[in-house]
Motif scaffolding. Structure first.
Motif, PDB file in Angstrom:
ATOM      1  N   LYS A   1       0.790  -1.320  -0.124  1.00 52.61           N
ATOM      2  CA  LYS A   1       0.147   0.001  -0.057  1.00 52.61           C
ATOM      3  C   LYS A   1       0.786   1.240  -0.047  1.00 52.61           C
ATOM      4  O   LYS A   1       0.458   2.163  -0.649  1.00 52.61           O
ATOM      5  CB  LYS A   1      -0.902   0.174   1.055  1.00 52.61           C
ATOM      6  N   GLU A   2       1.880   1.356   0.600  1.00 57.70           N
ATOM      7  CA  GLU A   2       2.741   2.245   0.938  1.00 57.70           C
ATOM      8  C   GLU A   2       3.579   2.718  -0.725  1.00 57.70           C
ATOM      9  O   GLU A   2       3.415   3.869  -1.100  1.00 57.70           O
ATOM     10  CB  GLU A   2       3.888   2.143   1.935  1.00 57.70           C
ATOM     11  N   GLU A   3       3.769   1.706  -1.371  1.00 58.81           N
ATOM     12  CA  GLU A   3       4.351   1.704  -2.563  1.00 58.81           C
ATOM     13  C   GLU A   3       3.361   2.264  -3.602  1.00 58.81           C
ATOM     14  O   GLU A   3       3.592   3.186  -4.508  1.00 58.81           O
ATOM     15  CB  GLU A   3       4.938   0.519  -3.030  1.00 58.81           C
ATOM     16  N   ALA A   4       2.106   1.668  -3.592  1.00 59.24           N
ATOM     17  CA  ALA A   4       1.131   2.285  -4.313  1.00 59.24           C
ATOM     18  C   ALA A   4       0.784   3.852  -3.983  1.00 59.24           C
ATOM     19  O   ALA A   4       0.636   4.520  -5.091  1.00 59.24           O
ATOM     20  CB  ALA A   4      -0.242   1.331  -4.188  1.00 59.24           C
TER      21      ALA A   4
ATOM     22  N   LEU B   1       5.509  -6.542   2.749  1.00 55.22           N
ATOM     23  CA  LEU B   1       6.510  -5.701   2.101  1.00 55.22           C
ATOM     24  C   LEU B   1       6.713  -6.214   0.603  1.00 55.22           C
ATOM     25  O   LEU B   1       6.349  -7.389   0.304  1.00 55.22           O
ATOM     26  CB  LEU B   1       7.786  -6.015   2.611  1.00 55.22           C
ATOM     27  N   THR B   2       6.958  -5.435  -0.274  1.00 55.29           N
ATOM     28  CA  THR B   2       6.852  -5.682  -1.795  1.00 55.29           C
ATOM     29  C   THR B   2       8.115  -6.749  -2.090  1.00 55.29           C
ATOM     30  O   THR B   2       7.774  -7.494  -3.050  1.00 55.29           O
ATOM     31  CB  THR B   2       7.176  -4.305  -2.556  1.00 55.29           C
ATOM     32  N   ASP B   3       9.110  -6.764  -1.300  1.00 59.35           N
ATOM     33  CA  ASP B   3      10.094  -7.774  -1.014  1.00 59.35           C
ATOM     34  C   ASP B   3       9.537  -9.128  -1.288  1.00 59.35           C
ATOM     35  O   ASP B   3      10.130  -9.863  -1.834  1.00 59.35           O
ATOM     36  CB  ASP B   3      11.265  -7.637  -0.093  1.00 59.35           C
ATOM     37  N   GLU B   4       8.401  -9.259  -0.722  1.00 54.93           N
ATOM     38  CA  GLU B   4       7.788 -10.762  -0.487  1.00 54.93           C
ATOM     39  C   GLU B   4       7.246 -11.192  -1.694  1.00 54.93           C
ATOM     40  O   GLU B   4       7.254 -12.453  -1.785  1.00 54.93           O
ATOM     41  CB  GLU B   4       6.849 -10.664   0.810  1.00 54.93           C
ATOM     42  N   PHE B   5       6.960 -10.322  -2.610  1.00 54.73           N
ATOM     43  CA  PHE B   5       6.455 -10.647  -3.766  1.00 54.73           C
ATOM     44  C   PHE B   5       7.206 -11.171  -5.164  1.00 54.73           C
ATOM     45  O   PHE B   5       8.136 -10.559  -5.171  1.00 54.73           O
ATOM     46  CB  PHE B   5       5.403  -9.803  -4.329  1.00 54.73           C
ATOM     47  N   SER B   6       6.634 -11.966  -5.898  1.00 55.99           N
ATOM     48  CA  SER B   6       7.488 -12.343  -7.065  1.00 55.99           C
ATOM     49  C   SER B   6       7.305 -11.177  -8.103  1.00 55.99           C
ATOM     50  O   SER B   6       6.599 -10.333  -7.934  1.00 55.99           O
ATOM     51  CB  SER B   6       6.767 -13.855  -7.738  1.00 55.99           C
TER      52      SER B   6
ATOM     53  N   ARG C   1       2.269  -5.966 -11.023  1.00 55.08           N
ATOM     54  CA  ARG C   1       1.065  -5.399 -10.863  1.00 55.08           C
ATOM     55  C   ARG C   1       0.952  -4.110  -9.764  1.00 55.08           C
ATOM     56  O   ARG C   1       0.264  -3.338  -9.975  1.00 55.08           O
ATOM     57  CB  ARG C   1       0.186  -6.395  -9.992  1.00 55.08           C
ATOM     58  N   ILE C   2       2.104  -4.249  -8.842  1.00 57.19           N
ATOM     59  CA  ILE C   2       2.153  -2.889  -8.244  1.00 57.19           C
ATOM     60  C   ILE C   2       2.526  -1.832  -8.946  1.00 57.19           C
ATOM     61  O   ILE C   2       1.893  -0.527  -8.834  1.00 57.19           O
ATOM     62  CB  ILE C   2       3.231  -3.180  -6.945  1.00 57.19           C
ATOM     63  N   GLU C   3       3.322  -2.113  -9.925  1.00 60.87           N
ATOM     64  CA  GLU C   3       3.688  -0.765 -10.718  1.00 60.87           C
ATOM     65  C   GLU C   3       2.720  -0.367 -11.702  1.00 60.87           C
ATOM     66  O   GLU C   3       2.482   0.827 -11.845  1.00 60.87           O
ATOM     67  CB  GLU C   3       4.966  -1.394 -11.433  1.00 60.87           C
ATOM     68  N   LEU C   4       1.932  -1.576 -12.019  1.00 63.93           N
ATOM     69  CA  LEU C   4       0.696  -1.080 -12.798  1.00 63.93           C
ATOM     70  C   LEU C   4      -0.149  -0.318 -12.100  1.00 63.93           C
ATOM     71  O   LEU C   4      -1.011   0.870 -12.661  1.00 63.93           O
ATOM     72  CB  LEU C   4      -0.080  -2.303 -13.341  1.00 63.93           C
ATOM     73  N   ALA C   5      -0.395  -0.499 -10.939  1.00 65.00           N
ATOM     74  CA  ALA C   5      -1.561   0.058 -10.006  1.00 65.00           C
ATOM     75  C   ALA C   5      -1.120   1.474  -9.754  1.00 65.00           C
ATOM     76  O   ALA C   5      -1.917   2.560  -9.828  1.00 65.00           O
ATOM     77  CB  ALA C   5      -1.343  -0.456  -8.657  1.00 65.00           C
ATOM     78  N   LYS C   6       0.057   1.737  -9.355  1.00 63.47           N
ATOM     79  CA  LYS C   6       0.748   3.130  -9.505  1.00 63.47           C
ATOM     80  C   LYS C   6       0.466   3.963 -10.408  1.00 63.47           C
ATOM     81  O   LYS C   6      -0.069   4.940 -10.697  1.00 63.47           O
ATOM     82  CB  LYS C   6       2.151   2.994  -9.211  1.00 63.47           C
TER      83      LYS C   6
ATOM     84  N   ILE D   1       2.745 -20.396   0.482  1.00 68.63           N
ATOM     85  CA  ILE D   1       2.162 -20.022   1.790  1.00 68.63           C
ATOM     86  C   ILE D   1       1.882 -18.607   2.192  1.00 68.63           C
ATOM     87  O   ILE D   1       0.879 -18.380   2.467  1.00 68.63           O
ATOM     88  CB  ILE D   1       2.951 -20.836   2.838  1.00 68.63           C
ATOM     89  N   LEU D   2       2.965 -17.903   1.988  1.00 67.49           N
ATOM     90  CA  LEU D   2       2.950 -16.408   2.346  1.00 67.49           C
ATOM     91  C   LEU D   2       1.928 -15.856   1.374  1.00 67.49           C
ATOM     92  O   LEU D   2       1.010 -14.972   1.900  1.00 67.49           O
ATOM     93  CB  LEU D   2       4.333 -15.735   2.122  1.00 67.49           C
ATOM     94  N   MET D   3       1.745 -16.097   0.089  1.00 66.05           N
ATOM     95  CA  MET D   3       0.997 -15.434  -0.790  1.00 66.05           C
ATOM     96  C   MET D   3      -0.482 -15.949  -0.537  1.00 66.05           C
ATOM     97  O   MET D   3      -1.571 -15.229  -0.632  1.00 66.05           O
ATOM     98  CB  MET D   3       1.513 -15.893  -2.208  1.00 66.05           C
ATOM     99  N   GLU D   4      -0.640 -17.049  -0.250  1.00 70.03           N
ATOM    100  CA  GLU D   4      -2.158 -17.478  -0.063  1.00 70.03           C
ATOM    101  C   GLU D   4      -2.622 -17.096   1.450  1.00 70.03           C
ATOM    102  O   GLU D   4      -3.739 -16.674   1.492  1.00 70.03           O
ATOM    103  CB  GLU D   4      -1.872 -19.231   0.152  1.00 70.03           C
ATOM    104  N   TYR D   5      -1.956 -17.042   2.543  1.00 66.73           N
ATOM    105  CA  TYR D   5      -2.698 -16.475   3.989  1.00 66.73           C
ATOM    106  C   TYR D   5      -2.150 -15.336   4.262  1.00 66.73           C
ATOM    107  O   TYR D   5      -2.620 -14.883   5.316  1.00 66.73           O
ATOM    108  CB  TYR D   5      -1.980 -17.564   4.770  1.00 66.73           C
ATOM    109  N   GLU D   6      -1.192 -14.459   3.732  1.00 67.24           N
ATOM    110  CA  GLU D   6      -0.940 -13.256   4.037  1.00 67.24           C
ATOM    111  C   GLU D   6      -1.762 -12.100   3.079  1.00 67.24           C
ATOM    112  O   GLU D   6      -1.164 -11.120   2.643  1.00 67.24           O
ATOM    113  CB  GLU D   6       0.415 -13.148   4.283  1.00 67.24           C
TER     114      GLU D   6
END
Length: 638
Positions: free
Chosen positions: A82-85, A160-165, A171-176, A633-638
């Motif tokens: 959210k902060e990055e967006a 954190l954005t670091d956690e994403f592939s 997608r974050i960059e597209l959202a921005k 697991i992180l992507m599914e539950y976080e």
């Protein structure tokens, strides 16, 4: 508007863009199409100002804004999603700060009749108006709406954005960019990392977008739903059609047909006049008449037929060695990632010669089962066995991303090649449209389609009788897709293919396996027979029907979350695995460079080094599996 004037770009001996001209109006919705490597991405980079042309100019109004989503974007680390967006609203935040300052100043002033006070009120009003125009009052709500539209869950916002592939970071960059609402939005393959639901959401968003859009995509339906104009880049030229993609294909064929007909008619007239001139020239009494006719003929405006880029790959899969009758068989196969069960008690049997399509919504286990079959993932429970003499050829969904960017095209092939194929590498590359100087290009400068072609070329270096393809058409242009499809049709081994592309799957398989609710549902026939049986219109319907079914289940099932300690442990596992993968890949690359030298095999300890090399490869596979499990697991539950 944006005016592209006489843009000329040349790479070596090849002219990529030959003095092209183009105008983009304020509300245009343009699809930029053409072959892989034709220059589409280069043209976008030039328009965006990220690359200089050898000649020509780009003109854009000075006060206008532009956003450019390309395929090699880096997201800053250390911020939450959210902060990055929200960095998209930096301009709005500065305005808000200025408004607050002016408001405080107005509150403390008493010179109500002065010109300075009147100017202060005017400035305050102007800034407020600008703040409202860019949506300053609804920043938080708009940010969450767009992030959710692109597939993020509420629980993802504080990760954190670091956690994403890489795909999710895109997608974050597209959202921005969507939040910034630039006057000109340039999108290079925006759907490559989106699921069907997010693609449909993006289509609706772009349809109503108030500014101009130029989009590169190989998704016909996406182009039809978003664009109203198509610009084709071919052999250095651009051709402009006032129509969406499907209509453009018809108009293009009609234009070429009319051009050819006019050309043939003119050639017939010219030939007749030349025959008459030749007859008259042979008679002294008619020489002047012949000369006059020749002058008239010389003045004719000759019709030229535009060149068409008909270059295509020449793929031929190697003959398949004979395998046993049963190629793949599983009993009660279950795959879990932590508490997430992807496949449960799955029974599967694939016989020699079967041609099977895996279909279904994202996240239902298609790629997971494909990876278990090719031994890139281990199952959790049950059994899976390969038949006698089964040799696998595997093309992963992100196969082209795994190529080393600092190697050349030829070096990439040499590293993947067994010794007996070394003399054939240039011929194979030629068949995949890499000829002459192309083989010395670094992978880093290749387009997405060129990387996909190179990855396919590497696949053909060894014989196999079970071909497993996971989304092989990603990044390929329309002609390359057709060539690959014909090659697969001629392949005489057993086939498993994961794809969302209905036109590509049509008449390609004789079985369709749908992945739904952690189970496999078997259907006889190709994708069209499957869709008819399920009463679904297209592959998007398959995705959305699964989503709806899943949404009901989600409402009835309490949402699980990870504790702080569990999340911390998984993050540590991801970090450790990444470091291990990086170390092992470096060591393996050094070893492969040594092994490419024939003198290596004359060394006394070459056998020991080979054993160490194989052990490192096994260790790398295990590290990658550990990383993938933790990430999922992180992507599914976080």
């Amino acid at each position: 508007m944006i005016t592209v004037s006489n843009i000329f770009i040349k790479y070596g001996d090849r002219v990529l863009l030959d003095s092209i001209n183009l105008v983009i109006l304020e509300k245009d919705k343009v699809g930029l199409v053409g072959r892989n490597g034709a220059g589409k991405s280069t043209l976008l980079k030039v328009i965006a100002g990220e690359m200089r042309a050898d000649d020509g100019t780009i003109a854009r109004p000075g006060e206008s804004s532009l956003g450019f989503l390309h395929q090699e974007m880096d997201i800053p680390k250390g911020k939450t999603v959210k902060e990055e967006a929200l960095t998209a609203f930096d301009a709005a935040k500065k305005l808000e700060e200025k408004i607050t300052e002016l408001n405080d100043e107005i509150a403390n002033r008493t010179d109500y009749e002065s010109e300075a006070y009147a100017k202060l009120l005017n400035d305050f009003s102007d800034l407020n108006e600008r703040f409202q125009l860019i949506g300053g009052q609804s920043i938080e709500a708009e940010t969450e709406k767009i992030l959710k539209g692109l597939g993020f869950k509420q629980s993802d916002f504080d990760r954190l954005t670091d956690e994403f592939s890489g795909g999710w970071q895109m997608r974050i960059e597209l959202a921005k960019m969507l939040l910034q609402k630039p006057d000109y939005l340039l999108l290079d393959e925006p759907t490559n990392h989106l699921d069907i639901e997010s693609i449909i959401w993006l289509e609706k968003f772009l349809k109503d977008y108030p500014g101009a859009i130029i989009v590169i995509s190989h998704d016909k339906q996406f182009l039809d739903n978003v664009t109203k104009r198509t610009v084709e880049v071919e052999l250095g030229n651009v051709y402009d059609y006032k129509a969406a993609y499907s209509k453009y294909v018809e108009l293009r064929a009609e234009r070429r047909e009319k051009q050819m007909a006019a050309f043939r008619n003119q050639q017939k007239v010219i030939a007749e006049k030349e025959r008459t001139i030749n007859r008259f020239m042979a008679k002294a009494t008619k020489t002047k008449m012949a000369q006059s006719m020749q002058k008239q003929l010389d003045k004719i405006d000759r019709i030229e037929v535009e060149d068409a880029d008909v270059a295509a790959m020449n793929i031929s899969f190697p003959p398949a060695p004979r395998s046993g009758q049963v190629v793949v068989e599983s009993q009660s196969l279950t795959k879990r990632y932590g508490d997430l069960t992807v496949l449960k008690d799955v029974n599967l049997k694939i016989d020699r010669g079967d041609r099977v399509a895996f279909v279904g919504q994202n996240g239902q286990g298609k790629t997971t089962l494909a990876k278990i079959i090719v031994d890139e993932l281990t199952l959790t429970e049950g059994d899976l066995n390969l038949g006698h003499n089964v040799q696998i050829g595997y093309y992963a969904q992100n196969q082209s991303d795994s190529l080393h960017s600092n190697l050349t095209v030829l070096q990439t092939m040499e590293n993947a090649s067994p010794p007996e194929m070394r003399t054939k590498l240039r011929n194979i590359l030629g068949a995949f449209m890499f000829s002459g100087e192309d083989v010395e290009k670094k992978v880093s400068v290749l387009s997405g389609g060129e990387r996909a072609r190179l990855a396919l070329a590497c696949l053909l270096l060894r014989p196999f009788n079970l071909l497993v393809l996971d989304e092989p058409t990603n990044h390929l242009d329309m002609i390359s897709k057709d060539v690959l499809k014909n090659a697969i049709k001629d392949y005489d081994g057993t086939l498993i293919i994961v794809s969302h592309d209905r036109s590509f799957l049509t008449n390609l398989t004789n079985r369709t396996i749908e992945f739904r609710d952690r189970k496999l549902h078997n259907h006889i026939g190709d994708v069209n027979a499957f869709l008819e049986k399920r009463k679904l219109e297209d592959m998007r319907s398959v995705e959305l029907s699964g989503k709806k079914a899943g949404s009901t289940e989600e409402k009835n099932t309490p949402k699980k979350t990870l504790s702080y300690e569990e999340r911390k442990r998984l993050m540590r596992n991801v970090s450790n695995a990444e470091k291990k993968i990086e170390r092992l890949e470096t060591e393996i690359e050094k070893m492969e460079t040594k092994m490419a030298d024939p003198s290596f095999y004359e060394q006394a300890d070459s056998v020991e080094q080979m054993k160490k090399y194989e052990a490192q490869k096994q260790e790398l596979e295990e590290a990658m599996e550990a990383w993938e499990e933790a990430q999922l697991i992180l992507m599914e539950y976080e």
